[in-house]
Design an enzyme around this catalytic site. Structure first.
Site, PDB file in Angstrom:
ATOM      1  N   LYS A 210     -42.862 -55.603  -0.270  1.00  0.00           N
ATOM      2  CA  LYS A 210     -44.112 -54.895  -0.599  1.00  0.00           C
ATOM      3  C   LYS A 210     -45.287 -55.256   0.336  1.00  0.00           C
ATOM      4  O   LYS A 210     -45.314 -54.794   1.458  1.00  0.00           O
ATOM      5  CB  LYS A 210     -44.418 -55.064  -2.079  1.00  0.00           C
ATOM      6  CG  LYS A 210     -43.252 -54.437  -2.892  1.00  0.00           C
ATOM      7  CD  LYS A 210     -43.495 -54.157  -4.341  1.00  0.00           C
ATOM      8  CE  LYS A 210     -42.332 -53.309  -4.858  1.00  0.00           C
ATOM      9  NZ  LYS A 210     -41.552 -53.893  -5.923  1.00  0.00           N
TER      10      LYS A 210
ATOM     11  N   TYR B 245     -36.889 -57.343 -12.676  1.00  0.00           N
ATOM     12  CA  TYR B 245     -36.194 -56.463 -11.738  1.00  0.00           C
ATOM     13  C   TYR B 245     -36.146 -57.151 -10.380  1.00  0.00           C
ATOM     14  O   TYR B 245     -37.136 -57.708  -9.929  1.00  0.00           O
ATOM     15  CB  TYR B 245     -36.945 -55.133 -11.620  1.00  0.00           C
ATOM     16  CG  TYR B 245     -36.342 -54.159 -10.629  1.00  0.00           C
ATOM     17  CD1 TYR B 245     -35.130 -53.527 -10.887  1.00  0.00           C
ATOM     18  CD2 TYR B 245     -36.992 -53.861  -9.428  1.00  0.00           C
ATOM     19  CE1 TYR B 245     -34.577 -52.622  -9.974  1.00  0.00           C
ATOM     20  CE2 TYR B 245     -36.456 -52.952  -8.522  1.00  0.00           C
ATOM     21  CZ  TYR B 245     -35.249 -52.340  -8.797  1.00  0.00           C
ATOM     22  OH  TYR B 245     -34.706 -51.447  -7.896  1.00  0.00           O
TER      23      TYR B 245
ATOM     24  N   ASP C  76     -38.697 -64.632  -7.125  1.00  0.00           N
ATOM     25  CA  ASP C  76     -38.798 -63.296  -6.548  1.00  0.00           C
ATOM     26  C   ASP C  76     -40.271 -62.901  -6.576  1.00  0.00           C
ATOM     27  O   ASP C  76     -40.796 -62.480  -7.602  1.00  0.00           O
ATOM     28  CB  ASP C  76     -37.935 -62.307  -7.349  1.00  0.00           C
ATOM     29  CG  ASP C  76     -37.979 -60.902  -6.753  1.00  0.00           C
ATOM     30  OD1 ASP C  76     -38.741 -60.693  -5.787  1.00  0.00           O
ATOM     31  OD2 ASP C  76     -37.241 -60.021  -7.264  1.00  0.00           O
TER      32      ASP C  76
HETATM   33  C1  PLP Z   1     -39.927 -53.863  -5.914  1.00  0.00           C
HETATM   34  C2  PLP Z   1     -39.208 -55.097  -6.248  1.00  0.00           C
HETATM   35  C3  PLP Z   1     -37.968 -55.413  -5.683  1.00  0.00           C
HETATM   36  C4  PLP Z   1     -37.201 -54.441  -4.837  1.00  0.00           C
HETATM   37  O1  PLP Z   1     -37.861 -54.134  -3.659  1.00  0.00           O
HETATM   38  P1  PLP Z   1     -37.444 -52.785  -2.876  1.00  0.00           P
HETATM   39  O2  PLP Z   1     -38.250 -52.869  -1.621  1.00  0.00           O
HETATM   40  O3  PLP Z   1     -37.832 -51.657  -3.782  1.00  0.00           O
HETATM   41  O4  PLP Z   1     -36.002 -52.838  -2.657  1.00  0.00           O
HETATM   42  C5  PLP Z   1     -37.413 -56.647  -5.958  1.00  0.00           C
HETATM   43  N1  PLP Z   1     -38.035 -57.516  -6.744  1.00  0.00           N
HETATM   44  C6  PLP Z   1     -39.224 -57.252  -7.321  1.00  0.00           C
HETATM   45  C7  PLP Z   1     -39.882 -58.273  -8.172  1.00  0.00           C
HETATM   46  C8  PLP Z   1     -39.832 -56.022  -7.112  1.00  0.00           C
HETATM   47  O5  PLP Z   1     -40.968 -55.736  -7.728  1.00  0.00           O
END
Ligand code: PLP
Length: 428
Positions: free
Chosen positions: A267, A144, A239
């Site tokens: 995060k 994701y 990511d």
């Molecule tokens: C949570 C997450 C996102 C998206 O971040 P948001 O702050 O919710 O937009 C993107 N990549 C990864 C791997 C994530 O866990």
């Protein structure tokens, strides 16, 4: 545990907010119950509006590595707020956070701060396309990267076909630019590059997959991605929105010894406030406006509150024993949980890395998206509900990661293990 006030608020919320929530998984749909409205949180505990108290393993989906309302983080936010909440102009705290990120990641010379992980990944893709002059990207099934159009795509009928949208509202023409490969399967990546390598701007990957439950990269997988992207002149984007500052100070790339071209963060770097970031080499990042032509902007980007929360969190994470201590606590928890599952003859696979873990209800080893899909989600839902009734708040879906924070003490971990045994007693 009465939850009547939560139920009442949720029914009101459903008439005001789609599905009653501002992010889908909060709705508890996958676990067949209604969400709790949280009134307050402190340390590893959340308290709902009915006054029930839970040990929290969601930790706001990852940011709260120090636990809820850590006194130093709260103090930093209060101090910052007293000097103004947003200037729409440069401020010193932006510089502090940027410097800490660049120092922690050898692959990042320059970084741009944004407001969410979604913004970070979406911008990184734009930059990769501009830098390479190519349009296609490769992502992995089960990873994701936020909710931008380019990422809400799953594999088409064959891996060599282009992706298909997983949400209405995404034109099929856009989906054609996203190719989908299988995590931990380099041959699926090779096949895409053999066919379309000259058109592929970048591979984006969670170096540790944390959005299909926790799935670790097999030895050679990330190295292989580095090699293939280099060979074809494509960029490699890690990511690390979850894994950044979660598995070590820096990212999983520091542990793996691999340098991606771009890294996305979120995060933890916001300490519980909305922050995201993307960064990489000077050469690539200098293409971002106003230095270069690739446009990307944000009214509240780099605001002093979020910067203060992030900088304070990272400073605390620099103290020497944080990551070993997190690892010890999480291992204690998963060992204890594992013994309980074994005792009750429950088929589970527990994946853990540092302070992240997932309990998969399956008899298989879980190292691929396909194995993840073999899980008994109904069993997870029953386990989730039984745990919730015993005061433990797990992620409300099988395919999510649980987090241990510095606020989870040994007593809390033991309480969780005991609650899990009771829950299994009831379910067996
Ligand atoms: C949570 C997450 C996102 C998206 O971040 P948001 O702050 O919710 O937009 C993107 N990549 C990864 C791997 C994530 O866990």
């Amino acid at each position: 545990m009465p939850v009547s006030i939560s139920k009442q608020l949720f029914s009101q919320a459903q008439s005001l907010i789609p599905g009653g929530v501002n992010s889908p998984v909060r709705a508890f749909k996958a676990v067949g119950t209604d969400p709790l409205f949280i009134d307050r949180a402190s340390g590893c505990r959340v308290v709902d509006v009915d006054g029930n108290n839970y040990i929290d393993y969601v930790c706001s989906w990852g940011p709260l590595i120090l636990g809820h309302s850590h006194p130093q983080v709260v103090e930093a936010i209060v101090q910052a707020a007293s000097k103004g909440t947003s200037y729409g102009a440069p401020c010193l705290p932006e510089l502090e956070l940027a410097a800490m990120i660049c120092e922690a990641f050898p692959s990042i010379d320059k970084v741009r701060l944004v407001n969410s992980g979604t913004e970070a990944t979406m911008s990184a893709i734009r930059l990769a396309r501009a830098f390479t002059g190519r349009d296609r990207i490769v992502k992995f099934e089960g990873c994701y990267h936020g909710h931008a159009d380019a990422f809400l795509i799953k594999a088409g009928s064959g891996l060599l076909t282009s992706g298909v949208p997983t949400s209405p509202g995404i034109p099929p023409e856009l989906a054609a630019y996203t190719l989908v490969a299988a995590y931990n399967d380099l041959s699926s990546v090779e096949a895409l590059f053999e066919e379309q390598g000259g058109d592929i701007a970048a591979i984006i990957v969670e170096p540790v997959a944390g959005n299909m439950g926790l799935v670790l990269p097999e030895s050679g997988f990330l190295e292989g991605l580095r090699e293939i992207t280099t060979r074809y002149g494509s960029l490699l984007i890690f990511d690390e929105v979850i894994s950044g500052f979660r598995v070590t100070y820096g990212g999983y790339q520091n542990l793996a010894g691999i340098k991606p071209d771009l890294t996305t963060l979120g995060k933890i770097i916001g300490g519980g406030l909305p922050v995201g970031a993307y960064g990489g080499s000077r050469e690539i990042m200098d293409m971002v406006a106003p230095q270069g032509p690739v446009y990307q902007a944000g009214t509240l980007s780099g605001n002093p509150l979020a910067m203060a929360a992030g900088v304070t969190t990272l400073k605390i994470l620099q103290s020497s024993n944080v990551y070993t201590e997190l690892e010890r606590r999480c291992a204690r928890l998963t060992d204890g949980l594992g013994q309980g599952f074994a005792q009750f003859g429950e088929n589970v696979a527990i994946n853990r890395l540092g302070s992240m873990f997932s309990v998969f209800f399956t008899s298989r080893q879980v190292n691929t998206h396909e194995a993840v899909m073999s899980c008994d989600t109904g069993r997870y839902a029953a386990y989730f509900r039984a745990m919730l009734q015993r005061g433990v708040y797990y992620p409300p879906a099988q395919f999510e990661v649980s987090f241990v924070s510095m606020a989870h003490r040994d007593e809390d971990i033991e309480e969780t293990i005991t609650a899990a045994r009771r829950a299994l007693e009831l379910l067996s």
